[in-house]
Design an enzyme around this catalytic site. Structure first.
Site, PDB file in Angstrom:
ATOM      1  N   SER A   1      48.599  20.687  24.495  1.00 55.05           N
ATOM      2  CA  SER A   1      48.939  19.372  25.039  1.00 55.05           C
ATOM      3  C   SER A   1      47.680  18.729  25.585  1.00 55.05           C
ATOM      4  CB  SER A   1      49.970  19.507  26.165  1.00 55.05           C
ATOM      5  OG  SER A   1      50.164  18.269  26.824  1.00 55.05           O
TER       6      SER A   1
ATOM      7  N   TYR B  29      53.111  23.460  34.124  1.00 56.53           N
ATOM      8  CA  TYR B  29      52.988  23.089  32.722  1.00 56.53           C
ATOM      9  C   TYR B  29      51.526  22.955  32.326  1.00 56.53           C
ATOM     10  CZ  TYR B  29      53.463  20.420  28.385  1.00 56.53           C
ATOM     11  OH  TYR B  29      53.365  19.984  27.085  1.00 56.53           O
TER      12      TYR B  29
END
Length: 284
Positions: free
Chosen positions: A145, A158
């Site tokens: 990501s 995350y």
């Protein structure tokens, strides 16, 4: 792998019952591959596989998969190879992204992120990598990501898991690529999926930052064909991130806040996020 090689190749994708995984399954199927969809939601995986088989006319199967469990992952790959043939590509796509301040995050949700986002990638890379090493070919795709290159408020765990995926995948590429095994890292930005529901970049940047899951899927297929090490989707996000990271630390953070990025994950649409969080809690 060339475009011609894609026809008849076997691709396994984790977390592929919905979102980027589903779009990637369809993209590989349309390119001529046989596809195994793995998902914790086994019923949804089978429905998705049936839908894609009907829409594309390719061999797509849906199988149960808990990426954090080594035995489950082994069984998934074994079943995929038994039904479709020797594996050529594994896409470690499964990932979750709950939002909220870290001190309010329940320990069980922290552990779930580590299980899915880290252990899932490690398990898949090892199990597929061992098969590929024996055959002297294969390709591993790990979905990281853009958030793995930053530290976003409201995404502490995350971001940490995706930082791991980035470092792990870079090292894996250096180890395996000389032996003929492709390793690609994918850095999605804001993608229009349930995972990002309710989180929106500043209005001025949406044309630059937001894309559909089909855009990521097309990038993944192209990356496997050309043996790319890293891709960013959209590419403009990579350029924007590099530009801001050239600034000194405090100035960079001030610029990020001034541009409206500072509260994207701390002040999302709570109704949309709550729906997603409830689904995650039900998967524990």
């Amino acid at each position: 792998m060339t475009q011609a090689d894609m026809a008849g190749s076997v691709v396994a994708i984790t977390g592929a019952a919905r979102g980027i995984g589903r779009a990637t399954a369809e993209a590989f199927a349309r390119a001529g591959a046989k596809v195994a969809i793995g998902d914790l939601d086994a019923e949804r995986a089978k429905v998705t596989a049936d839908e894609l088989t009907h829409a594309v006319g390719a061999a797509v199967i849906g199988l149960p998969l808990n990426v954090a469990d080594t035995a489950s992952f082994t069984g998934f790959l074994d079943s995929a190879e038994r039904q479709l043939g020797p594996l050529n590509v594994l896409v470690n796509n499964a990932g979750i992204m709950p939002t909220g301040e870290f001190l309010a995050e329940k320990p069980a949700m922290t552990e779930l992120q580590i299980d899915v986002n880290i252990r899932g990638v490690v398990n898949g890379s090892r199990l597929a990598g061992q098969r590929f090493a024996e055959r002297g070919r294969g390709h591993i795709v790990n979905i990281a990501s853009i958030a793995g290159l930053t530290g976003e408020p409201g995404l502490a765990t995350y971001c940490g898991t995706k930082h791991f995926v980035i470092g792990f995948t870079e090292a894996l590429h250096r180890e395996l690529h000389p032996a003929g095994i492709g390793v690609t890292m994918v850095l999605p930005g804001f993608i229009n999926t349930e995972l990002a529901a309710g989180t929106r970049p500043p209005a001025w940047s949406r044309a630059l930052a937001m894309r559909e899951p089909q855009d990521v899927a097309a990038g993944i297929v192209a990356a496997v064909i050309r043996d790319a090490r890293t891709i960013t989707v959209p590419a403009t996000m990579g350029v924007l991130l590099k530009a801001t990271r050239l600034l000194p630390g405090r100035l960079r953070l001030a610029a990020v806040d001034a541009l409206g990025w500072g509260d994207v994950f701390t002040a999302p649409d709570q109704a949309q996020r709550e729906k997603y969080h409830r689904r995650l809690a039900g998967e524990q």
